[in-house]
Design a protein around this motif. Structure first.
Motif, PDB file in Angstrom:
ATOM      1  N   HIS A  18       0.797  -1.546  -0.400  1.00  0.00           N
ATOM      2  CA  HIS A  18      -0.180  -0.150   0.074  1.00  0.00           C
ATOM      3  C   HIS A  18       0.570   1.389  -0.244  1.00  0.00           C
ATOM      4  O   HIS A  18       0.840   2.288  -0.226  1.00  0.00           O
ATOM      5  CB  HIS A  18      -0.904   0.017   0.937  1.00  0.00           C
ATOM      6  N   TYR A  19       1.883   1.515   0.975  1.00  0.00           N
ATOM      7  CA  TYR A  19       3.277   2.661   0.972  1.00  0.00           C
ATOM      8  C   TYR A  19       3.733   2.438  -0.563  1.00  0.00           C
ATOM      9  O   TYR A  19       3.603   4.300  -0.819  1.00  0.00           O
ATOM     10  CB  TYR A  19       3.539   2.161   1.853  1.00  0.00           C
ATOM     11  N   LEU A  20       3.987   1.291  -1.063  1.00  0.00           N
ATOM     12  CA  LEU A  20       4.832   1.660  -1.967  1.00  0.00           C
ATOM     13  C   LEU A  20       3.845   2.183  -3.594  1.00  0.00           C
ATOM     14  O   LEU A  20       4.396   2.553  -4.357  1.00  0.00           O
ATOM     15  CB  LEU A  20       5.139   0.447  -3.103  1.00  0.00           C
ATOM     16  N   ARG A  21       2.589   1.626  -3.669  1.00  0.00           N
ATOM     17  CA  ARG A  21       1.346   2.499  -4.459  1.00  0.00           C
ATOM     18  C   ARG A  21       1.174   3.566  -4.203  1.00  0.00           C
ATOM     19  O   ARG A  21       1.026   4.296  -5.452  1.00  0.00           O
ATOM     20  CB  ARG A  21       0.013   1.378  -4.258  1.00  0.00           C
ATOM     21  N   THR A  22       0.652   4.254  -3.079  1.00  0.00           N
ATOM     22  CA  THR A  22       0.331   5.764  -2.634  1.00  0.00           C
ATOM     23  C   THR A  22       1.515   6.293  -2.758  1.00  0.00           C
ATOM     24  O   THR A  22       1.778   7.696  -3.426  1.00  0.00           O
ATOM     25  CB  THR A  22      -0.750   5.817  -1.409  1.00  0.00           C
ATOM     26  N   GLU A  23       2.257   6.689  -1.895  1.00  0.00           N
ATOM     27  CA  GLU A  23       3.164   7.017  -2.153  1.00  0.00           C
ATOM     28  C   GLU A  23       4.532   7.185  -3.279  1.00  0.00           C
ATOM     29  O   GLU A  23       4.942   8.652  -3.466  1.00  0.00           O
ATOM     30  CB  GLU A  23       4.468   6.701  -0.865  1.00  0.00           C
ATOM     31  N   HIS A  24       4.856   6.356  -3.777  1.00  0.00           N
ATOM     32  CA  HIS A  24       5.684   5.990  -4.917  1.00  0.00           C
ATOM     33  C   HIS A  24       5.493   6.140  -6.437  1.00  0.00           C
ATOM     34  O   HIS A  24       5.819   5.868  -7.480  1.00  0.00           O
ATOM     35  CB  HIS A  24       7.285   5.139  -4.827  1.00  0.00           C
ATOM     36  N   LYS A  25       3.634   5.942  -6.179  1.00  0.00           N
ATOM     37  CA  LYS A  25       3.257   5.713  -7.659  1.00  0.00           C
ATOM     38  C   LYS A  25       3.443   4.396  -8.378  1.00  0.00           C
ATOM     39  O   LYS A  25       3.356   4.556  -9.233  1.00  0.00           O
ATOM     40  CB  LYS A  25       2.812   6.551  -8.174  1.00  0.00           C
TER      41      LYS A  25
END
Length: 78
Positions: A18-25
């Motif tokens: 979730h972090y990689l998807r939201t913060e780093h697109k």
């Protein structure tokens, strides 16, 4: 890697996805993140959840051989 070694807590592979998807697109699946975490040895040990039902063992019987006592568990969640 800053998400893994940060002070705000320990991320599992789901939170890390979730972090990689939201913060780093990034477009990345949880399976890929799990495999990468496994290669880097940053996976936490799996937790064993306690059973919601207590085991009802036959404590008053003395069992000395096979086929002396059979128990049936009924699952009423259906």
């Amino acid at each position: 890697m800053e998400a893994v070694e940060g002070e705000e807590g320990i991320y599992g592979y789901r939170k890390l996805t979730h972090y990689l998807r939201t913060e780093h697109k990034l477009v990345i699946s949880p399976k890929k993140v799990y495999r990468l975490c496994d290669e880097l040895n940053i996976l936490l040990p799996k937790r064993n959840a306690p059973s919601p039902y207590p085991k009802r063992l036959a404590k008053q019987h003395v069992i000395t051989g096979p086929n002396q006592l059979w128990q049936v568990e009924l699952n009423m969640d259906r």
